[in-house]
Scaffold this motif. Structure first.
Motif, PDB file in Angstrom:
ATOM      1  N   ASN B 158      95.588 -12.880  -3.449  1.00 13.85           N
ATOM      2  CA  ASN B 158      97.038 -13.160  -3.628  1.00 13.85           C
ATOM      3  C   ASN B 158      97.843 -12.006  -2.861  1.00 13.85           C
ATOM      4  OD1 ASN B 158      99.825 -13.030  -4.660  1.00 13.85           O
ATOM      5  ND2 ASN B 158      99.334 -14.298  -6.302  1.00 13.85           N
ATOM      6  N   TYR B 426     101.697  -7.688 -10.149  1.00 12.81           N
ATOM      7  CA  TYR B 426     100.549  -8.166  -9.342  1.00 12.81           C
ATOM      8  C   TYR B 426      99.249  -7.287  -9.132  1.00 12.81           C
ATOM      9  CZ  TYR B 426     101.752  -4.254  -6.044  1.00 12.81           C
ATOM     10  OH  TYR B 426     102.140  -2.850  -5.531  1.00 12.81           O
ATOM     11  N   TYR B 429      96.451  -9.491 -10.014  1.00 12.17           N
ATOM     12  CA  TYR B 429      95.921 -10.288  -9.201  1.00 12.17           C
ATOM     13  C   TYR B 429      95.012 -10.039  -8.137  1.00 12.17           C
ATOM     14  CZ  TYR B 429     100.348 -13.186 -10.119  1.00 12.17           C
ATOM     15  OH  TYR B 429     101.366 -13.606 -10.402  1.00 12.17           O
ATOM     16  N   SER B 431      94.122  -9.295  -4.803  1.00 13.52           N
ATOM     17  CA  SER B 431      94.504  -9.218  -3.343  1.00 13.52           C
ATOM     18  C   SER B 431      93.673  -9.075  -2.175  1.00 13.52           C
ATOM     19  CB  SER B 431      95.803  -8.305  -3.342  1.00 13.52           C
ATOM     20  OG  SER B 431      96.686  -8.589  -2.452  1.00 13.52           O
ATOM     21  N   ARG B 441      99.057  -6.910  -1.471  1.00 17.12           N
ATOM     22  CA  ARG B 441     100.110  -7.057  -2.448  1.00 17.12           C
ATOM     23  C   ARG B 441     100.826  -5.566  -2.400  1.00 17.12           C
ATOM     24  NH1 ARG B 441     101.914 -11.733  -5.453  1.00 17.12           N
ATOM     25  NH2 ARG B 441     103.838 -10.433  -6.057  1.00 17.12           N
TER      26      ARG B 441
END
Lengths: 255, 728
Positions: B158, B426, B429, B431, B441
Motif C-alpha cells: 500500500n 498507514y 499497512y 508498504s 507511504r
C-alpha cells in the motif's frame, strides 16, 4: 562451488519473489519451491523461508506451517548441518519447529515470536538490525563485520520474542540473540524496538550456528532504489543495504 | 421472496424483451444486471464527457481496468493497469469485512487484465472520531484494519492514500481503493471473448459459491434505511485474503502457460451479479452467448437455490473463457499445483459451461432451463435520463482576511485532523512487500515503485479529493482533485500519465444530488482536458447519504499515475542542506475559502481561483528542475498551506538526521492556493517567471516564519501525535 538454495513457498507466503531475486543478485543459485513439490526439497543444499502468512497464521504465526511436510526436509537438513535462513514468517516457523533457538526438542518450541506490544497491531516500520554476536558464531553471519548494522523493514503483527524466564536465560547464556534492534547510529535502546521484543531481539541463531531466524525483512531494503537517500554507488539497480546479509549467507552456502 | 430493486417500467421492458414474464432466476439476474451498480444507468451518459484518449492510453474505460503506457524496457513495452473501486456501503455496515473485500475486488480487477498486481492506494473518508470509543471511530479503525489485513496477506504494498475526518461522513463513510498492475502491452488479457470463441470452456475459479453477498449489486443501490433491512439477508461479502494470495500466484502461472502456448483467452473478476453478471459480460460483450450448468458450480452448501448460485456475490472468484484443449492444464495448475481444494473448503477451478454463438444466455439447474434470455437484453446499456438541479457556487464571502497570528495558529493547523501525521494509520499497512518500493507511504506526496524487475522504470501513484471543497462546490472540488493528485505525482519527480476516478455521491433520484454529480463530472472533464490527462478507468458510487437523507460532501476522488524513465530521478524526502533557495512555484492567491486555516478560524472566505495555464506552467518549471537535477526537495502545497509543506520537508530532514531549518517571509503562509514548494540550489538558474522566492534553508532545526521562531522537533511532536489515540 555453487550450491542450490531452495526458497520455500507455503500457502500464504508472500515474499518469495523478492527473496529469490536478492539471493540471485548476491550470487546464489536460488529457486522457488511450492508446497506441492515438497518431495524435491531434500536435493537442495540450503533453505530460505520467506515472509508472509503461511497457512493463514492460524492458531499462532508459524504453528501450522511448522507441521507442513515441507518442514520435514528443512528439519532433516538443519540437523545435518545445512544452512537455513528464516525471515519474518519464516522466522516464526523456525521457532515453532523448535529449530531456533533449538534449546528444546524438534517441534517443541521453547520460545515464540508473538503479538506485538504495547499495541497488538501490524506494524510496518524501517529498522536497523545490529549484529549482537561474534560474526563467526553463526555461519550465515560470518561474512559480516562485528556489530554490523543491517537496514530492514519490520512488517509483522507477531514479532515480539517471548519465552518463560528460564528459556530466556538459556537464550542469553547460549549466545542465541544474533541481532538486536538499533537506531540508525547503532545505539540500542527500547525506542529502537518496534514490537516490545524481549532482549530487544530481532534475530535468533541455533546452537550449531547454521540456522538463523530474523524478524525484519532486509530483502525489502536491498537495492539502491529502495533507499535512494543512502544509495551506494550510481547504479540504482545494484544490491546494497540489506543485501549485506544475503551476500554473507550466499558466501557461506557456496563455501 | 427477497425484494428486488427493479422499477415498474423496467419490469415491463423485460417482459417485452422476453415476450413473457421472467422466471424467478431471470428476475434476480435482471435485478442485478440492471442495478445502478452494474449498469451505470444514471451516470454513463455523463461519464462519456471525461477525456479517455491519448497517445499513452493502451486501454481506456470499459473493461475491468484501464491501461496506460509506462515505458519501454529491453525492447518490451510495459503498461500500468489501474482500477478504482469503492466499498462504501458495506464498509459502513461491517467495516472490517467491507473494506477488506473492497481490496480483494479491485486487486482481481487488475489481475484479470493479465497483470501482476504491484501496488495499492486507499482514499478514506470517515466521520468525526473525537470519541475514540464511539461508532465513527470503530468504523475508522476497523476499515483500516480490514484494508491492512487483506493487502498485507496477499503481499501487495500500500503506497498511497489519504484520509479525511468530516461530520458529513458520520453516517456514510467512503472506502475507495485503487490497485496498480504491470503488464507487457502485447500480453494484455481481455475481459470478453473474441467472436470466434464458440465452444470455448467457461472455467470458474476460486471460492465455493455460498449465499454471502446475495443481492449485493442492488444493495449498493439502496439508501441506508433500506440497507439496514437487508442486513440479515447476507448481502455483505466475506473476505478470504489467504485464498486470494494463492489464487494470484496460481493465476500468474496460468498467464505464463498462455504466453508459452500463444493462446488467447478472456478473464474476468466476478463482481456484482456473480456468476451470471460475469459470464453474461465476458460472452455478451464479445457478441456470443453462454450455456451454463449451475450444477457444475462448486458450492459451499447443499440445496442452494439457483438464483443464489447465479447472482450471489461470493468473493475470491474469477472466470476464464478458454479454448477447451487447455482446460485440463488450467485445472491442474489451480487444483493440483496450487491445491485450491486444500486452501479453502471446496475451492477449485471447474468447467461450468461453454461459450456459444447463439447470442442467448442460458442457465440450467437440475436438468431444467431456469434462464434463457437474449444476451443483448441482459447486458443492454440502460440509460436513465433523470431530472437535475444545476449546482451553482455563489462565491463565498469576501470578508477581509483577519490578521493571522502565525505563532498561535500554526500549531493548531499542524494538529488539525486534516493535516496531522497519518503514520499511526498507514503503519498498519505493508508498504514495502515485493521489494520494489522506492517511496513508501509517508515519504513523499506520492508513492513510487520500480515495477519491472531489472528495469529503472518507475511508477508514481497519488490520490486527492478534498471534502472541505466538496462541501462548498462540487465542480471546483472535482477540478481541484485532478490538480492535487497530479501535483503530488509531479512533486516526486514523475510525469503524470493517466487518471482514474471514483465519483462518490448521494441519491441520483434527488435532483440537487444528481446535479452535484453532474457538476463534478464537468469539473473532472475540464481539468483533465486542460491538462491533457486521460481517465483510463473509474467507478461511480451513488446513494451515499445518511438516514436523514442528507448527502455526503461531494466526493470526486481522483488518483493520478505518473511515470519515471529512471527511478534515480525521484525527488527524495526532506530538505537537503542549508543555504538553498525556497521557491513557491504556481498559484498563490491569498484567499482562504475551504482551507484548514478557515476551519481553524471559523470563517468562510472565497475559494482560490484555479488557472489551468498557470498549472501547466508550474508543472513545466518543476519538471525542468527535476530534469536538470537541481530540485533538491519538493512538496505540493495542499491542506495546511505552504507553511505545512515546509514543515514536512523539515520533519523529513530531521528524521533523516539532517539538522536543517528554514527562514521565510510571506504574507499568509497558511493559504492553500496550490502550487509547489521547492528547495533548489542557489545556482539552479530556474526561470523565475511565476516563481516566488519565499526564503532559504538554514543550518539549525528551526523554522523562522515572518520573524516568529519554531523549533522543528517541537512542531513534529504537535503534528505526529493526534491520530495516535485512534490508531494506537
Amino acid at each position: 562451488m555453487s550450491r542450490r538454495i531452495a526458497v520455500l513457498a507455503f500457502p500464504g507466503t508472500n515474499s518469495e519473489d523478492e527473496t529469490v531475486r536478492i539471493l540471485r543478485d548476491c550470487g546464489g543459485d536460488a529457486e522457488l519451491v511450492w508446497w506441492s513439490q515438497a518431495e524435491q526439497l531434500a536435493q537442495y543444499d540450503a533453505y530460505v523461508l520467506s515472509g508472509g502468512f503461511a497457512h493463514e497464521d492460524r492458531v499462532r504465526a508459524g504453528a501450522i506451517a511448522a507441521l507442513d511436510p515441507m518442514m520435514d526436509a528443512v528439519i532433516d537438513g538443519a540437523c545435518a548441518g545445512k544452512l537455513v535462513l528464516g525471515i519474518c514468517n519464516g522466522a516464526q516457523i523456525l521457532l515453532e519447529a523448535g529449530l531456533v533457538p533449538g534449546t528444546g526438542a524438534v517441534r517443541q518450541p521453547t520460545a515464540a515470536f508473538t503479538k506485538n506490544l504495547p499495541a497488538p497491531h501490524f506494524v510496518c516500520r524501517h529498522v536497523r538490525m545490529r549484529l549482537a554476536i561474534d560474526p563467526a558464531r553463526c555461519v550465515i553471519t560470518a561474512g559480516l563485520e562485528p556489530g554490523a548494522l543491517i537496514p530492514a523493514w519490520a512488517a509483522h503483527t507477531e514479532g515480539r520474542l517471548a519465552a518463560p524466564r528460564e528459556h530466556l536465560d538459556e537464550i542469553v547464556a547460549g549466545g542465541h540473540v544474533a541481532f538486536v534492534y538499533a537506531h540508525p547510529d547503532g545505539r540500542v535502546d527500547d525506542g529502537a524496538v518496534p514490537n516490545g521484543s524481549a532482549l530487544g531481539c530481532a534475530g535468533l541463531v541455533n546452537r550449531a550456528g547454521n540456522v538463523l531466524a530474523i524478524m525484519p525483512h532486509p530483502e525489502r531494503d536491498a537495492w539502491n532504489f529502495n533507499h535512494l537517500a543512502r544509495s551506494e554507488g550510481d547504479d540504482v539497480l545494484a544490491p546494497s543495504g540489506g543485501a549485506l546479509l544475503f551476500r554473507s549467507f550466499v558466501d557461506a552456502v557456496n563455501v | 421472496m427477497k425484494q428486488v430493486g427493479l422499477r415498474e417500467d423496467e419490469l415491463e421492458r423485460i417482459a417485452e424483451g422476453l415476450g413473457r414474464r421472467p422466471s424467478p432466476v431471470e428476475l434476480y439476474a435482471f435485478d442485478a444486471q440492471w442495478s445502478e451498480h452494474c449498469s451505470y444507468k444514471s451516470s454513463r451518459r455523463h461519464l462519456r464527457r471525461l477525456p479517455s484518449a491519448g497517445a499513452r492510453v493502451v486501454l481506456g474505460p470499459g473493461e475491468d481496468a484501464g491501461i496506460v503506457h509506462l515505458g519501454t524496457h529491453a525492447g518490451e513495452r510495459y503498461g500500468i493497469v489501474v482500477a478504482h473501486e469503492s466499498h462504501n456501503h458495506p464498509s459502513q455496515v461491517v467495516p472490517f469485512e467491507g473494506a477488506a473485500t473492497g481490496v480483494g475486488g479491485v486487486v482481481r480487477d487488475v489481475l484479470c487484465m493479465g497483470a501482476e498486481v504491484v501496488g495499492l492506494a486507499d482514499p478514506l473518508r470517515f466521520g468525526l472520531t473525537d470519541d475514540v470509543r464511539g461508532h465513527q471511530a470503530y468504523v475508522a479503525r476497523s476499515a483500516v484494519d480490514g484494508i491492512g489485513a487483506y493487502g498485507n496477506a496477499i503481499g501487495v504494498p500500500n503506497v498511497a492514500g489519504d484520509v479525511y475526518f468530516e461530520r458529513g461522513f458520520n453516517d456514510n463513510c467512503l472506502v475507495n481503493v485503487i490497485a496498480l498492475g504491470i503488464v507487457k502491452e502485447d500480453e494484455v488479457v481481455r475481459s470478453y471473448v473474441p467472436k470466434e470463441a464458440d465452444g470455448w470452456d467457461l472455467v470458474l475459479v476460486g471460492k465455493a459459491t455460498d449465499p454471502s453477498g446475495f443481492g449485493g449489486a442492488s444493495f449498493s443501490s439502496l439508501t441506508l434505511d433500506a440497507r439496514d433491512a437487508q442486513l440479515n439477508k447476507s448481502a455483505v461479502q466475506v473476505p478470504d485474503p489467504f485464498l486470494e494470495n494463492v489464487l494470484m500466484r496460481a493465476t500468474y502461472r496460468v498467464f505464463a502457460l498462455l504466453r508459452g502456448l500463444k493462446i488467447a483467452a478472456a478473464f474476468k473478476d466476478l463482481g456484482a451479479g456473480g456468476i451470471m453478471g460475469c459470464s453474461a459480460e465476458i460472452t455478451g460483450q464479445g457478441g456470443c452467448g453462454a450455456d451454463i450448468d449451475l450444477d457444475c458450480v462448486n458450492v459451499a452448501l447443499p440445496a442452494m437455490a439457483p438464483e443464489v448460485i447465479a447472482v450471489g456475490e461470493t468473493q475470491e472468484r474469477l472466470l476464464w473463457a478458454v479454448p477447451p484443449e487447455i482446460s485440463p492444464e488450467l485445472l491442474r495448475i489451480y487444483n493440483e499445483v496450487f491445491t485450491l481444494p486444500e486452501i479453502a473448503c471446496n475451492a477449485r477451478a471447474t468447467v461450468i459451461g461453454r461459450v456459444t454463438s447463439s447470442e442467448r444466455y442460458i442457465l440450467r439447474h437440475r436438468g431444467e432451463v431456469v434462464m434463457d434470455v437474449p444476451s443483448l437484453l441482459l447486458t443492454a446499456h440502460i440509460d436513465d435520463e433523470l431530472p437535475y438541479t444545476e449546482v451553482i457556487y455563489h462565491g463565498g464571502t469576501t470578508d477581509e482576511l483577519p490578521a493571522v497570528d502565525v505563532e498561535s495558529i500554526f500549531p493548531k493547523v499542524l494538529a488539525h485532523r486534516d493535516v496531522c501525521s497519518r503514520e499511526p494509520l498507514y503503519r498498519r499497512y505493508d508498504s514495502v512487500v515485493r521489494g520494489s518500493t522506492v517511496l513508501p507511504r509517508g515519504s513523499g506526496d506520492a508513492g513510487v515503485l520500480a515495477p519491472v524487475t531489472g528495469s529503472r522504470l518507475g511508477v508514481a501513484l497519488a490520490v486527492a479529493g478534498n471534502p472541505r471543497y466538496g462541501r462548498l462546490d462540487p465542480k471546483y472540488a472535482a477540478q481541484h482533485a485532478v490538480l492535487e493528485a497530479m501535483r503530488r505525482v509531479v512533486a516526486v519527480g514523475a510525469v503524470p500519465i493517466g487518471l482514474t476516478d471514483c465519483l462518490n455521491f448521494g441519491n441520483p433520484r434527488k435532483p440537487e444530488q444528481y446535479g452535484a454529480f453532474i457538476a463534478a463530472v464537468d469539473g473532472l472533464a475540464h481539468a483533465a482536458t486542460e491538462l491533457d490527462l486521460p481517465f483510463v478507468s473509474g467507478n461511480v458510487s451513488f446513494y451515499n447519504e445518511g438516514p436523514d437523507g442528507a448527502p455526503i460532501p461531494a466526493s470526486a476522488i481522483v488518483a493520478c499515475v505518473g511515470a519515471l524513465d529512471d527511478v534515480a530521478a525521484v525527488v527524495t524526502p526532506g530538505l537537503k542542506g542549508a543555504g538553498s533557495s525556497l521557491l513557491w512555484v504556481g498559484s498563490r492567491e491569498l484567499v482562504v475559502g475551504g482551507s484548514v486555516l478557515a476551519d481553524v478560524l471559523g470563517i468562510e472566505g472565497q475559494l482560490p481561483a484555479l488557472s489551468m495555464s498557470a498549472e501547466r506552467a508550474a508543472v513545466a518549471i518543476v519538471h525542468d528542475a527535476v530534469t536538470r537535477g537541481v530540485l533538491r526537495a519538493c512538496r505540493a502545497v495542499a491542506d495546511g498551506g505552504m507553511l505545512t509543506a515546509l514543515a514536512r520537508l523539515a520533519f523529513d530532514a530531521m528524521l533523516a538526521g539532517r539538522s536543517i531549518g528554514a527562514e521565510i517571509d510571506f504574507g499568509n503562509p497558511l493559504c492553500e492556493a496550490g502550487g509547489f514548494l521547492c528547495e533548489v540550489s542557489d545556482d539552479s538558474e530556474i526561470d523565475v517567471t511565476g516563481v516566488l522566492r519565499v526564503g532559504q534553508t538554514i543550518d539549525e532545526p528551526q523554522l523562522i516564519v515572518n520573524g516568529v521562531r519554531f523549533d522543528v522537533a517541537r512542531l513534529y511532536e504537535i503534528w505526529s501525535r493526534p491520530l495516535a489515540e485512534l490508531y494506537p
